[in-house]
Design a protein around this motif. Structure first.
Motif, PDB file in Angstrom:
ATOM      1  N   LEU A   1       7.361  -3.352 -50.788  1.00  0.00           N
ATOM      2  CA  LEU A   1       7.561  -4.741 -51.198  1.00  0.00           C
ATOM      3  C   LEU A   1       8.968  -4.911 -51.759  1.00  0.00           C
ATOM      4  O   LEU A   1       9.440  -4.084 -52.532  1.00  0.00           O
ATOM      5  N   TRP A   2       9.610  -5.979 -51.372  1.00  0.00           N
ATOM      6  CA  TRP A   2      10.911  -6.327 -51.928  1.00  0.00           C
ATOM      7  C   TRP A   2      10.721  -7.575 -52.762  1.00  0.00           C
ATOM      8  O   TRP A   2      10.249  -8.602 -52.275  1.00  0.00           O
ATOM      9  N   LEU A   3      11.073  -7.495 -54.026  1.00  0.00           N
ATOM     10  CA  LEU A   3      10.873  -8.589 -54.970  1.00  0.00           C
ATOM     11  C   LEU A   3      12.214  -9.019 -55.555  1.00  0.00           C
ATOM     12  O   LEU A   3      13.159  -8.231 -55.603  1.00  0.00           O
ATOM     13  N   PRO A   4      12.294 -10.247 -56.032  1.00  0.00           N
ATOM     14  CA  PRO A   4      13.534 -10.681 -56.677  1.00  0.00           C
ATOM     15  C   PRO A   4      13.845  -9.802 -57.888  1.00  0.00           C
ATOM     16  O   PRO A   4      12.948  -9.369 -58.601  1.00  0.00           O
ATOM     17  N   ASP A   5      15.130  -9.573 -58.117  1.00  0.00           N
ATOM     18  CA  ASP A   5      15.570  -8.810 -59.279  1.00  0.00           C
ATOM     19  C   ASP A   5      15.562  -9.733 -60.477  1.00  0.00           C
ATOM     20  O   ASP A   5      16.439 -10.580 -60.637  1.00  0.00           O
ATOM     21  N   THR A   6      14.567  -9.585 -61.325  1.00  0.00           N
ATOM     22  CA  THR A   6      14.396 -10.475 -62.472  1.00  0.00           C
ATOM     23  C   THR A   6      15.439 -10.228 -63.554  1.00  0.00           C
ATOM     24  O   THR A   6      15.533 -11.006 -64.506  1.00  0.00           O
ATOM     25  N   ARG A   7      16.221  -9.175 -63.422  1.00  0.00           N
ATOM     26  CA  ARG A   7      17.239  -8.874 -64.430  1.00  0.00           C
ATOM     27  C   ARG A   7      18.547  -9.605 -64.170  1.00  0.00           C
ATOM     28  O   ARG A   7      19.403  -9.675 -65.038  1.00  0.00           O
TER      29      ARG A   7
ATOM     30  N   SER B   1      21.296 -12.648 -63.418  1.00  0.00           N
ATOM     31  CA  SER B   1      21.513 -14.003 -63.942  1.00  0.00           C
ATOM     32  C   SER B   1      21.141 -15.048 -62.897  1.00  0.00           C
ATOM     33  O   SER B   1      20.695 -16.146 -63.251  1.00  0.00           O
ATOM     34  N   ALA B   2      21.308 -14.719 -61.622  1.00  0.00           N
ATOM     35  CA  ALA B   2      20.954 -15.670 -60.564  1.00  0.00           C
ATOM     36  C   ALA B   2      19.460 -15.981 -60.592  1.00  0.00           C
ATOM     37  O   ALA B   2      19.049 -17.103 -60.303  1.00  0.00           O
ATOM     38  N   PHE B   3      18.643 -15.003 -60.950  1.00  0.00           N
ATOM     39  CA  PHE B   3      17.197 -15.220 -61.026  1.00  0.00           C
ATOM     40  C   PHE B   3      16.871 -16.216 -62.129  1.00  0.00           C
ATOM     41  O   PHE B   3      16.102 -17.157 -61.932  1.00  0.00           O
ATOM     42  N   ALA B   4      17.459 -16.023 -63.307  1.00  0.00           N
ATOM     43  CA  ALA B   4      17.210 -16.925 -64.432  1.00  0.00           C
ATOM     44  C   ALA B   4      17.689 -18.337 -64.107  1.00  0.00           C
ATOM     45  O   ALA B   4      17.007 -19.321 -64.425  1.00  0.00           O
ATOM     46  N   GLU B   5      18.829 -18.444 -63.462  1.00  0.00           N
ATOM     47  CA  GLU B   5      19.356 -19.759 -63.083  1.00  0.00           C
ATOM     48  C   GLU B   5      18.430 -20.453 -62.089  1.00  0.00           C
ATOM     49  O   GLU B   5      18.185 -21.657 -62.190  1.00  0.00           O
TER      50      GLU B   5
ATOM     51  N   CYS C   1      15.193 -19.925 -61.700  1.00  0.00           N
ATOM     52  CA  CYS C   1      13.969 -20.298 -62.423  1.00  0.00           C
ATOM     53  C   CYS C   1      14.177 -21.602 -63.181  1.00  0.00           C
ATOM     54  O   CYS C   1      13.313 -22.488 -63.161  1.00  0.00           O
ATOM     55  N   ALA C   2      15.306 -21.714 -63.854  1.00  0.00           N
ATOM     56  CA  ALA C   2      15.597 -22.932 -64.602  1.00  0.00           C
ATOM     57  C   ALA C   2      15.713 -24.125 -63.669  1.00  0.00           C
ATOM     58  O   ALA C   2      15.188 -25.207 -63.960  1.00  0.00           O
ATOM     59  N   ARG C   3      16.378 -23.948 -62.538  1.00  0.00           N
ATOM     60  CA  ARG C   3      16.544 -25.036 -61.570  1.00  0.00           C
ATOM     61  C   ARG C   3      15.200 -25.515 -61.055  1.00  0.00           C
ATOM     62  O   ARG C   3      14.894 -26.709 -61.041  1.00  0.00           O
ATOM     63  N   GLN C   4      14.349 -24.577 -60.671  1.00  0.00           N
ATOM     64  CA  GLN C   4      13.039 -24.942 -60.137  1.00  0.00           C
ATOM     65  C   GLN C   4      12.154 -25.571 -61.217  1.00  0.00           C
ATOM     66  O   GLN C   4      11.405 -26.511 -60.938  1.00  0.00           O
ATOM     67  N   SER C   5      12.243 -25.068 -62.434  1.00  0.00           N
ATOM     68  CA  SER C   5      11.442 -25.630 -63.527  1.00  0.00           C
ATOM     69  C   SER C   5      11.835 -27.073 -63.806  1.00  0.00           C
ATOM     70  O   SER C   5      10.974 -27.926 -64.038  1.00  0.00           O
ATOM     71  N   LYS C   6      13.132 -27.349 -63.787  1.00  0.00           N
ATOM     72  CA  LYS C   6      13.600 -28.719 -64.012  1.00  0.00           C
ATOM     73  C   LYS C   6      13.113 -29.648 -62.917  1.00  0.00           C
ATOM     74  O   LYS C   6      12.669 -30.767 -63.178  1.00  0.00           O
ATOM     75  N   ARG C   7      13.184 -29.199 -61.666  1.00  0.00           N
ATOM     76  CA  ARG C   7      12.716 -30.024 -60.554  1.00  0.00           C
ATOM     77  C   ARG C   7      11.222 -30.276 -60.660  1.00  0.00           C
ATOM     78  O   ARG C   7      10.744 -31.384 -60.426  1.00  0.00           O
TER      79      ARG C   7
END
Length: 73
Positions: free
Chosen positions: A26-32, A34-38, A40-46
């Motif tokens: 399995l290949w998963l997003p790297d949660t560490r 900064s692009a992942f956090a950005e 997440c924030a973008r999707q949460s706002k939408r």
């Protein structure tokens, strides 16, 4: 020493295969990152903007939470 480790891993994998299992990678997003956090924030706002005026959804979620908490609405 590496030979012994390789033998143990091979035996373990053979046993798992004999039990009817197969390996999956399995290949998963790297949660560490900064692009992942950005992202997440973008999707949460939408999502928040899309659901802000949905009173029916808010009522449903409130009722579901109360049900999980064991309280009456």
């Amino acid at each position: 020493m590496a030979k012994a480790v390789n033998d143990r891993v091979r035996k373990r994998r053979d046993a798992l295969r004999a039990a009817g299992l197969r390996p999956v990678q399995l290949w998963l997003p790297d949660t560490r990152g900064s692009a992942f956090a950005e992202e997440c924030a973008r999707q949460s706002k939408r999502l928040g903007a899309a659901e802000a005026g949905d009173r029916e959804l808010n009522g449903f979620l409130d009722a579901a939470f109360l049900d999980l908490a064991g309280s009456d609405p």
